[in-house]
Design an enzyme around this catalytic site. Structure first.
Site, PDB file in Angstrom:
ATOM      1  N   ARG A  16       0.804  -1.224   0.000  1.00 17.21           N
ATOM      2  CA  ARG A  16       0.000   0.000   0.000  1.00 17.21           C
ATOM      3  C   ARG A  16       0.837   1.275   0.000  1.00 17.21           C
ATOM      4  O   ARG A  16       0.313   2.362  -0.188  1.00 17.21           O
ATOM      5  CB  ARG A  16      -0.946  -0.005   1.210  1.00 17.21           C
ATOM      6  CG  ARG A  16      -2.138  -0.928   1.002  1.00 17.21           C
ATOM      7  CD  ARG A  16      -3.046  -0.936   2.212  1.00 17.21           C
ATOM      8  NE  ARG A  16      -2.627  -1.910   3.204  1.00 17.21           N
ATOM      9  CZ  ARG A  16      -2.941  -1.847   4.503  1.00 17.21           C
ATOM     10  NH1 ARG A  16      -3.651  -0.834   4.949  1.00 17.21           N
ATOM     11  NH2 ARG A  16      -2.530  -2.780   5.340  1.00 17.21           N
ATOM     12  N   GLY A 140      -6.132  -5.653  13.083  1.00 19.82           N
ATOM     13  CA  GLY A 140      -6.783  -6.866  13.564  1.00 19.82           C
ATOM     14  C   GLY A 140      -7.624  -6.528  14.794  1.00 19.82           C
ATOM     15  O   GLY A 140      -7.234  -5.702  15.608  1.00 19.82           O
ATOM     16  N   ARG A 440      40.006  47.883 -16.692  1.00 21.15           N
ATOM     17  CA  ARG A 440      38.796  48.215 -17.445  1.00 21.15           C
ATOM     18  C   ARG A 440      39.124  49.354 -18.410  1.00 21.15           C
ATOM     19  O   ARG A 440      40.143  50.031 -18.286  1.00 21.15           O
ATOM     20  CB  ARG A 440      37.665  48.632 -16.512  1.00 21.15           C
ATOM     21  CG  ARG A 440      38.003  49.765 -15.561  1.00 21.15           C
ATOM     22  CD  ARG A 440      36.742  50.353 -14.964  1.00 21.15           C
ATOM     23  NE  ARG A 440      36.834  50.676 -13.560  1.00 21.15           N
ATOM     24  CZ  ARG A 440      37.251  51.862 -13.079  1.00 21.15           C
ATOM     25  NH1 ARG A 440      37.677  52.796 -13.897  1.00 21.15           N
ATOM     26  NH2 ARG A 440      37.248  52.083 -11.781  1.00 21.15           N
TER      27      ARG A 440
HETATM   28  C1  UD1 Z   1      -0.631  -6.736  11.510  1.00 23.11           C
HETATM   29  C2  UD1 Z   1      -1.462  -7.705  12.355  1.00 23.11           C
HETATM   30  C3  UD1 Z   1      -2.703  -6.970  12.847  1.00 23.11           C
HETATM   31  C4  UD1 Z   1      -2.297  -5.749  13.654  1.00 23.11           C
HETATM   32  C5  UD1 Z   1      -1.349  -4.839  12.853  1.00 23.11           C
HETATM   33  C6  UD1 Z   1      -0.753  -3.804  13.790  1.00 23.11           C
HETATM   34  C7  UD1 Z   1      -1.076  -9.952  11.427  1.00 23.11           C
HETATM   35  C8  UD1 Z   1      -1.597 -11.037  10.578  1.00 23.11           C
HETATM   36  N1  UD1 Z   1      -1.812  -8.851  11.541  1.00 23.11           N
HETATM   37  O1  UD1 Z   1      -1.431  -6.371  10.416  1.00 23.11           O
HETATM   38  O2  UD1 Z   1      -3.473  -7.830  13.668  1.00 23.11           O
HETATM   39  O3  UD1 Z   1      -3.455  -5.019  14.039  1.00 23.11           O
HETATM   40  O4  UD1 Z   1      -0.245  -5.611  12.298  1.00 23.11           O
HETATM   41  O5  UD1 Z   1       0.032  -2.877  13.087  1.00 23.11           O
HETATM   42  O6  UD1 Z   1      -0.020 -10.118  12.015  1.00 23.11           O
HETATM   43  N2  UD1 Z   1       5.869  -9.174   7.611  1.00 23.11           N
HETATM   44  C9  UD1 Z   1       6.922 -10.061   7.416  1.00 23.11           C
HETATM   45  N3  UD1 Z   1       6.706 -11.177   6.684  1.00 23.11           N
HETATM   46  C10 UD1 Z   1       5.494 -11.487   6.149  1.00 23.11           C
HETATM   47  C11 UD1 Z   1       4.428 -10.585   6.362  1.00 23.11           C
HETATM   48  C12 UD1 Z   1       4.649  -9.440   7.099  1.00 23.11           C
HETATM   49  O7  UD1 Z   1       8.031  -9.830   7.880  1.00 23.11           O
HETATM   50  O8  UD1 Z   1       5.390 -12.530   5.514  1.00 23.11           O
HETATM   51  C13 UD1 Z   1       6.117  -7.952   8.398  1.00 23.11           C
HETATM   52  C14 UD1 Z   1       5.847  -6.677   7.622  1.00 23.11           C
HETATM   53  O9  UD1 Z   1       7.014  -6.232   6.958  1.00 23.11           O
HETATM   54  C15 UD1 Z   1       5.393  -5.703   8.718  1.00 23.11           C
HETATM   55  C16 UD1 Z   1       4.816  -6.620   9.789  1.00 23.11           C
HETATM   56  O10 UD1 Z   1       5.241  -7.932   9.491  1.00 23.11           O
HETATM   57  O11 UD1 Z   1       6.482  -4.975   9.239  1.00 23.11           O
HETATM   58  C17 UD1 Z   1       3.291  -6.572   9.814  1.00 23.11           C
HETATM   59  O12 UD1 Z   1       2.797  -6.936   8.540  1.00 23.11           O
HETATM   60  P1  UD1 Z   1       1.643  -6.116   7.821  1.00 23.11           P
HETATM   61  O13 UD1 Z   1       1.380  -6.755   6.521  1.00 23.11           O
HETATM   62  O14 UD1 Z   1       1.928  -4.689   7.877  1.00 23.11           O
HETATM   63  O15 UD1 Z   1       0.420  -6.482   8.798  1.00 23.11           O
HETATM   64  P2  UD1 Z   1      -0.877  -5.631   9.086  1.00 23.11           P
HETATM   65  O16 UD1 Z   1      -1.858  -5.865   8.022  1.00 23.11           O
HETATM   66  O17 UD1 Z   1      -0.526  -4.247   9.418  1.00 23.11           O
END
Ligand code: UD1
Ligand code: CA
Length: 455
Positions: A16, A140, A440
């Site tokens: 995003r 979440g 000059r």
């Molecule tokens: C996540 C939480 C959500 C919470 C929110 C708070 C989960 C499934 N959801 O959602 O409940 O309210 O954070 O900010 O955990 N990342 C990895 N590897 C992956 C996926 C993500 O390292 O495979 C890292 C991302 O880089 C990020 C963090 O995990 O720094 C959170 O991931 P993101 O996709 O931002 O989760 P949210 O949708 O914000």
């Protein structure tokens, strides 16, 4: 907290953000987001800090090298999968693991400390922060049972209409006992709308196993802001900026208008300095005491010493000595040193030059690649002609020299100490000490010329 291991999840793409830059490297107050999270973690003096990288991982790893160990999550299969990937790096010899997200830059050590302390005091197996949001957006949701205890976390993509109305959300900050967490994570599947292995699923699993799970409702939600798009990035920037300016104000700096003052992380400003509106202090900038900065000024990677005054000007990679005045409307470019009491102003540009104490460049000048002594006066419109179209050349001007208005000094050239250059000269040869150079055309006056012409 030597018996604590910290893991920071930073492998996600950050879709995003719509950016080619990995999300955690977007800057807040001039500094990549991940460093803010690392600061909060380091404040706990934990036994270990691990950062999980993946998307843009080489860049992220390079940025954090020296501050954390790196784990690669080749395929980003979700936050739970990210923690599992780091299992070995997190280590088995610690009491708990603190899990943070690399995209929550406003976290503070004291808040993390409280979580770990409470977690341990209550003998919990898993604890995490929740907070209340009027508009819970894509966070979440924390689902509680009728007795008020936490049941599970429901992710945004999987919410039912009823769950969507829940205003208590998951912060993404967790502490879990070792080794329980591995047992829990081992059972998490990917049967959800995103097809991901959600870390958040361990809450329901822990409950099912009868382990102690607690959601600590944080009173102050601001530090949990998650940066997922550029509106949130701007919100984090505003919050960080407010923090920095508040700290400066409390240390004795007058920030006349915090709403239009931008100070990067790490910039230092001495007491009794006044910062006027629309000013930007960037990078590795150090400002002394009793200075006056702005209005309308940008200082980048520069040192400004006590009592200097800079108005409506740009200063880059330079040193501005004590009691110097710059501006209005000057550009001090990289490699410049202005010694004590120098005056540069009114549409003047100085590049890669040293200007000795008490010298003046007060009006409409260009000075490049020059070494200027003390108490020198450059008249209005003096131009140092440092570039011949192919190469840059040096100019040396001795102490107390006086350069008349609208002169060109064609480099390489040396003006001796105390020498004078007549106004309007184009100097191409060295001028010895204490002499006058005039270069000059002599003036011609044709008396009665107008009457003759009009006849
Ligand atoms: C996540 C939480 C959500 C919470 C929110 C708070 C989960 C499934 N959801 O959602 O409940 O309210 O954070 O900010 O955990 N990342 C990895 N590897 C992956 C996926 C993500 O390292 O495979 C890292 C991302 O880089 C990020 C963090 O995990 O720094 C959170 O991931 P993101 O996709 O931002 O989760 P949210 O949708 O914000
Ligand atoms: Ca997030």
């Amino acid at each position: 907290m030597e018996d604590l291991s910290v893991v920071i999840l930073a492998a996600g793409q950050g879709t995003r953000m719509k950016s080619s830059v990995p999300k955690v490297l977007h800057r807040i107050a001039g500094r990549p987001m991940i460093h803010w999270v690392l600061d909060a973690a380091e404040g706990l003096s934990p036994g270990r800090i691990v950062v999980v990288v993946g998307h843009g991982g080489h860049e992220v790893a390079k940025e954090v090298s020296g501050r954390a160990s790196i784990v690669w999550q080749g395929e980003q299969r979700g936050t739970g999968h990210a923690v599992l990937t780091a299992r070995e790096a997190i280590g088995a010899s610690f009491r708990d693991v603190l899990i943070l997200c690399g995209d929550t830059p406003l976290l503070e050590t004291s808040v993390l400390q409280d979580l770990v302390t409470t977690h341990r005091a209550r003998g919990n197996h898993l604890s995490f922060y929740s907070f209340i949001l009027d508009e819970p957006a894509r966070y979440g949701r924390v689902v509680r049972s009728s007795d008020g205890s936490v049941e599970r976390i429901a992710e945004y993509k999987d919410l039912t209409d009823v769950e969507r109305e829940i205003k208590e959300v998951n912060s993404g900050v967790y502490v879990a006992g070792l080794p329980f967490i591995w047992e829990l994570l081992g059972e998490v599947g990917d049967d959800n709308a995103a097809g991901e292995i959600y870390l958040t699923d361990i809450v329901a699993l822990a409950r099912k196993k009868g382990l102690r799970v607690e959601a600590l409702l944080a009173r102050d939600a601001r530090c949990f802001l998650g940066v997922n798009d550029r509106t949130e990035l701007a919100a984090a920037e505003a919050a960080a900026r407010e923090k920095i300016l508040r700290k400066l104000a409390l240390s004795g700096v007058t920030v006349v208008d915090p709403a239009s003052t931008y100070v990067d992380y790490g910039v230092s400003v001495g007491p009794d300095t006044v910062i006027y509106p629309f000013s930007f202090l960037r990078g590795r900038t150090v400002i002394g005491a009793g200075c006056s900065i702005g209005p309308g000024t940008e200082v980048v990677d520069s040192t400004v010493e006590d009592g200097a005054i800079i108005r409506f000007s740009v200063v880059e990679s330079s040193r501005i000595g004590p009691m110097v005045t710059v501006g209005p409307f000057s550009h001090i470019r990289p490699g410049t040193v202005l010694e004590t009491g120098v005056r540069v102003g009114n549409f003047a540009e100085v590049k890669n030059s040293r200007v000795g104490a008490g010298s003046k460049i007060p009006h409409h000048s260009y000075v490049g690649d020059a070494t200027i002594g003390e108490e020198v006066n450059l008249g209005a419109g003096t131009v140092i002609v440092n570039f011949d179209g192919k190469q840059k050349h040096p100019t040396v001007i001795g102490d107390r020299a006086f350069i008349g208005c609208n002169s060109n000094l064609v480099a390489p050239v040396t003006i001796g100490k105390g020498a004078y250059v007549a106004a309007g000269s184009t100097i191409t040869e060295d001028v010895p000490e204490d002499s006058l150079a005039i270069a000059r055309e002599r003036q011609v006056v044709k008396e009665g010329w107008v009457k003759l012409r009009n006849r």
